[in-house]
Design a protein around this motif. Structure first.
Motif, mmCIF file in Angstrom:
data_model
loop_
_atom_site.group_PDB
_atom_site.id
_atom_site.type_symbol
_atom_site.label_atom_id
_atom_site.label_comp_id
_atom_site.label_asym_id
_atom_site.label_seq_id
_atom_site.Cartn_x
_atom_site.Cartn_y
_atom_site.Cartn_z
ATOM 1 N N ALA A 125 89.128 -23.518 90.551
ATOM 2 C CA ALA A 125 90.299 -23.742 91.414
ATOM 3 C C ALA A 125 90.556 -22.515 92.289
ATOM 4 O O ALA A 125 90.412 -21.383 91.847
ATOM 5 N N ASP A 126 90.949 -22.778 93.536
ATOM 6 C CA ASP A 126 91.332 -21.712 94.465
ATOM 7 C C ASP A 126 92.835 -21.688 94.711
ATOM 8 O O ASP A 126 93.400 -20.658 95.071
ATOM 9 N N VAL B 21 96.376 -23.055 83.031
ATOM 10 C CA VAL B 21 96.094 -22.458 84.343
ATOM 11 C C VAL B 21 94.776 -21.698 84.356
ATOM 12 O O VAL B 21 93.928 -21.889 85.243
ATOM 13 N N LYS B 22 94.555 -20.814 83.397
ATOM 14 C CA LYS B 22 93.336 -20.005 83.404
ATOM 15 C C LYS B 22 92.081 -20.873 83.295
ATOM 16 O O LYS B 22 91.053 -20.585 83.929
ATOM 17 N N ASP B 23 92.149 -21.931 82.506
ATOM 18 C CA ASP B 23 90.995 -22.821 82.369
ATOM 19 C C ASP B 23 90.626 -23.448 83.706
ATOM 20 O O ASP B 23 89.442 -23.578 84.040
ATOM 21 N N LYS C 14 99.125 -16.042 90.258
ATOM 22 C CA LYS C 14 98.719 -15.035 91.243
ATOM 23 C C LYS C 14 97.957 -13.885 90.589
ATOM 24 O O LYS C 14 97.051 -13.303 91.200
ATOM 25 N N SER C 15 98.286 -13.573 89.347
ATOM 26 C CA SER C 15 97.592 -12.491 88.648
ATOM 27 C C SER C 15 96.126 -12.817 88.394
ATOM 28 O O SER C 15 95.308 -11.916 88.175
ATOM 29 N N LEU C 16 95.782 -14.094 88.440
ATOM 30 C CA LEU C 16 94.412 -14.537 88.207
ATOM 31 C C LEU C 16 93.601 -14.570 89.500
ATOM 32 O O LEU C 16 92.442 -14.975 89.504
ATOM 33 N N GLY C 17 94.230 -14.166 90.606
ATOM 34 C CA GLY C 17 93.506 -14.031 91.858
ATOM 35 C C GLY C 17 93.390 -15.288 92.687
ATOM 36 O O GLY C 17 92.550 -15.369 93.592
ATOM 37 N N ARG D 292 107.714 -17.136 86.051
ATOM 38 C CA ARG D 292 106.665 -16.480 85.262
ATOM 39 C C ARG D 292 105.308 -17.142 85.491
ATOM 40 O O ARG D 292 104.277 -16.450 85.611
ATOM 41 N N THR D 293 105.299 -18.466 85.575
ATOM 42 C CA THR D 293 104.036 -19.177 85.797
ATOM 43 C C THR D 293 103.448 -18.846 87.163
ATOM 44 O O THR D 293 102.230 -18.652 87.299
ATOM 45 N N VAL D 294 104.298 -18.770 88.180
ATOM 46 C CA VAL D 294 103.820 -18.405 89.520
ATOM 47 C C VAL D 294 103.187 -17.018 89.495
ATOM 48 O O VAL D 294 102.100 -16.796 90.044
ATOM 49 N N ASP D 295 103.853 -16.075 88.843
ATOM 50 C CA ASP D 295 103.285 -14.722 88.735
ATOM 51 C C ASP D 295 101.954 -14.734 87.992
ATOM 52 O O ASP D 295 101.014 -14.007 88.359
ATOM 53 N N TYR D 296 101.868 -15.551 86.970
ATOM 54 C CA TYR D 296 100.637 -15.639 86.179
ATOM 55 C C TYR D 296 99.494 -16.187 87.031
ATOM 56 O O TYR D 296 98.368 -15.650 87.019
#
Length: 216
Positions: free
Chosen positions: A83-84, A75-77, A104-107, A98-102
């Protein structure tokens, strides 16, 4: 407002930059980017280097659809590549909340995709925190397939849940969308329409998008 999200999986890769610029000229709402790993789906498409290489060509938001196993690992990559919106599949992630929260945490916006035979109720409790749900109306992996009719009822049900739990939820539909069925899909509740072959085949990109928009 109904958004059009052309899928560049159907674009001419030999002139991808030109095709992106044409989408920019048409002021489409999103660019839909299908990332396939050859494992979750029986096909391989493109990944992070391609997204990076086209990001500077447009300011249109990139709607990145991860059809890959263990998507949280990457996801972060993909966010760093431009990606938006990040969409992960219910069927590919064992720790979806947990993945959904992650994501969203990346903005960026978080979205979950459901394959045609997957029940909407599997993600019912996630709806309040999601930005988008993607209803796959073909079996993922290849472009140019025919729309699966029973997905009408899935779209309608997601719209009912969105009205109850998250009125801002984007309801995206991907697969087999043409000028002949786009209006029906919108009536059922979809407000983000992915179109591949209907945009990049036949007439010019500009004419194809105009034809789709005239139907709703």
């Amino acid at each position: 407002m109904i958004k059009i999200a052309p899928s560049i999986l159907s674009a001419d890769f030999s002139k991808l930059g030109e095709e992106i610029k044409s989408l920019d000229k048409c002021k489409v709402d999103l660019v839909h980017i299908d990332v396939m790993d050859g494992s979750f789906v029986p096909n391989i498409s493109f990944g992070i280097p391609i997204i990076k290489s086209i990001r500077h060509l447009t300011k249109i938001p990139f709607d990145v659809h991860l059809m890959i196993e263990e998507p949280a690992r990457y996801v972060k990559d993909f966010v760093d590549a431009g990606a938006d919106i990040i969409t992960v599949h219910f069927e590919a992630d064992r720790h979806l909340d947990r993945t959904v929260d992650y994501i969203k945490s990346l903005g960026v916006k978080a979205s979950v995709a459901l394959n045609p035979a997957t029940l909407v109720d599997n993600v019912k409790y996630l709806i309040p925190k999601l930005d988008m749900i993607l209803i796959m109306s073909v079996n993922p992996g290849f472009g140019g397939q025919k729309y699966i009719e029973y997905c009408d009822s899935k779209i309608k049900y997601v719209k009912e849940l969105a009205d109850k739990y998250n009125k801002d939820l984007m309801i995206e539909v991907d697969g087999g969308i043409t000028k002949d069925n786009i209006a029906r899909v919108v009536r059922k509740g979809a407000n983000v329409i992915v179109a591949g072959s209907s945009v990049f085949r036949g007439e010019t990109i500009e004419d194809n998008i105009r034809i789709l928009r005239e139907e709703f």
